[in-house]
Design a protein around this motif. Sequence first.
Motif, PDB file in Angstrom:
ATOM      1  N   SER A   1       0.841  -1.188   0.000  1.00 48.25           N
ATOM      2  CA  SER A   1       0.000   0.000   0.000  1.00 48.25           C
ATOM      3  C   SER A   1       0.882   1.245   0.000  1.00 48.25           C
ATOM      4  O   SER A   1       2.110   1.161   0.033  1.00 48.25           O
ATOM      5  N   ALA A   2       0.260   2.411  -0.018  1.00 50.27           N
ATOM      6  CA  ALA A   2       1.009   3.667  -0.106  1.00 50.27           C
ATOM      7  C   ALA A   2       1.924   3.862   1.094  1.00 50.27           C
ATOM      8  O   ALA A   2       3.087   4.252   0.950  1.00 50.27           O
ATOM      9  N   HIS A   3       1.431   3.589   2.303  1.00 51.41           N
ATOM     10  CA  HIS A   3       2.291   3.819   3.472  1.00 51.41           C
ATOM     11  C   HIS A   3       3.421   2.805   3.544  1.00 51.41           C
ATOM     12  O   HIS A   3       4.518   3.113   3.998  1.00 51.41           O
TER      13      HIS A   3
ATOM     14  N   GLN B   1       4.894   1.484   0.843  1.00 53.90           N
ATOM     15  CA  GLN B   1       5.832   1.943  -0.182  1.00 53.90           C
ATOM     16  C   GLN B   1       6.647   3.127   0.323  1.00 53.90           C
ATOM     17  O   GLN B   1       7.848   3.210   0.083  1.00 53.90           O
ATOM     18  N   ARG B   2       6.032   4.032   1.081  1.00 55.13           N
ATOM     19  CA  ARG B   2       6.736   5.170   1.661  1.00 55.13           C
ATOM     20  C   ARG B   2       7.799   4.686   2.643  1.00 55.13           C
ATOM     21  O   ARG B   2       8.919   5.214   2.684  1.00 55.13           O
ATOM     22  N   TYR B   3       7.496   3.656   3.426  1.00 57.42           N
ATOM     23  CA  TYR B   3       8.475   3.096   4.363  1.00 57.42           C
ATOM     24  C   TYR B   3       9.657   2.526   3.598  1.00 57.42           C
ATOM     25  O   TYR B   3      10.809   2.748   3.954  1.00 57.42           O
ATOM     26  N   TYR B   4       9.376   1.771   2.535  1.00 58.81           N
ATOM     27  CA  TYR B   4      10.459   1.189   1.752  1.00 58.81           C
ATOM     28  C   TYR B   4      11.343   2.288   1.146  1.00 58.81           C
ATOM     29  O   TYR B   4      12.563   2.143   1.067  1.00 58.81           O
ATOM     30  N   ASP B   5      10.720   3.395   0.720  1.00 59.29           N
ATOM     31  CA  ASP B   5      11.506   4.496   0.158  1.00 59.29           C
ATOM     32  C   ASP B   5      12.423   5.111   1.214  1.00 59.29           C
ATOM     33  O   ASP B   5      13.531   5.534   0.893  1.00 59.29           O
ATOM     34  N   THR B   6      11.992   5.199   2.459  1.00 55.20           N
ATOM     35  CA  THR B   6      12.817   5.807   3.503  1.00 55.20           C
ATOM     36  C   THR B   6      13.954   4.901   3.961  1.00 55.20           C
ATOM     37  O   THR B   6      14.908   5.376   4.543  1.00 55.20           O
ATOM     38  N   THR B   7      13.876   3.598   3.688  1.00 52.88           N
ATOM     39  CA  THR B   7      14.925   2.686   4.164  1.00 52.88           C
ATOM     40  C   THR B   7      16.011   2.448   3.141  1.00 52.88           C
ATOM     41  O   THR B   7      16.994   1.771   3.431  1.00 52.88           O
ATOM     42  N   ARG B   8      15.862   3.002   1.943  1.00 53.93           N
ATOM     43  CA  ARG B   8      16.903   2.816   0.920  1.00 53.93           C
ATOM     44  C   ARG B   8      18.158   3.581   1.319  1.00 53.93           C
ATOM     45  O   ARG B   8      18.095   4.684   1.853  1.00 53.93           O
TER      46      ARG B   8
END
Length: 71
Positions: A59-61, A63-70
């Motif tokens: 979901s959107a949240h 995906q946002r978490y995955y973006d912050t962990t890169r």
Amino acid sequence: MKQEPTPVLPSRRRWFAAAGAVGAAAAAVSVMPVAPRSSATEAPAPTPAPRRGGGYHASAHVQRYYDTTRV
């Protein structure tokens, strides 16, 4: 000569120890959870299985978490 056993008299120390044990047991019983009496109520109906297998989806949240962990 045979010695006669002396009678055991309850001492104040034993009495207070017993009173403390009874008090601790009463305190423990008073904080124990009570089992619910739900024999008359029905269990909720199970939710139907999702179409197309359901399960995990990004979901959107998430995906946002995955973006912050890169890195």
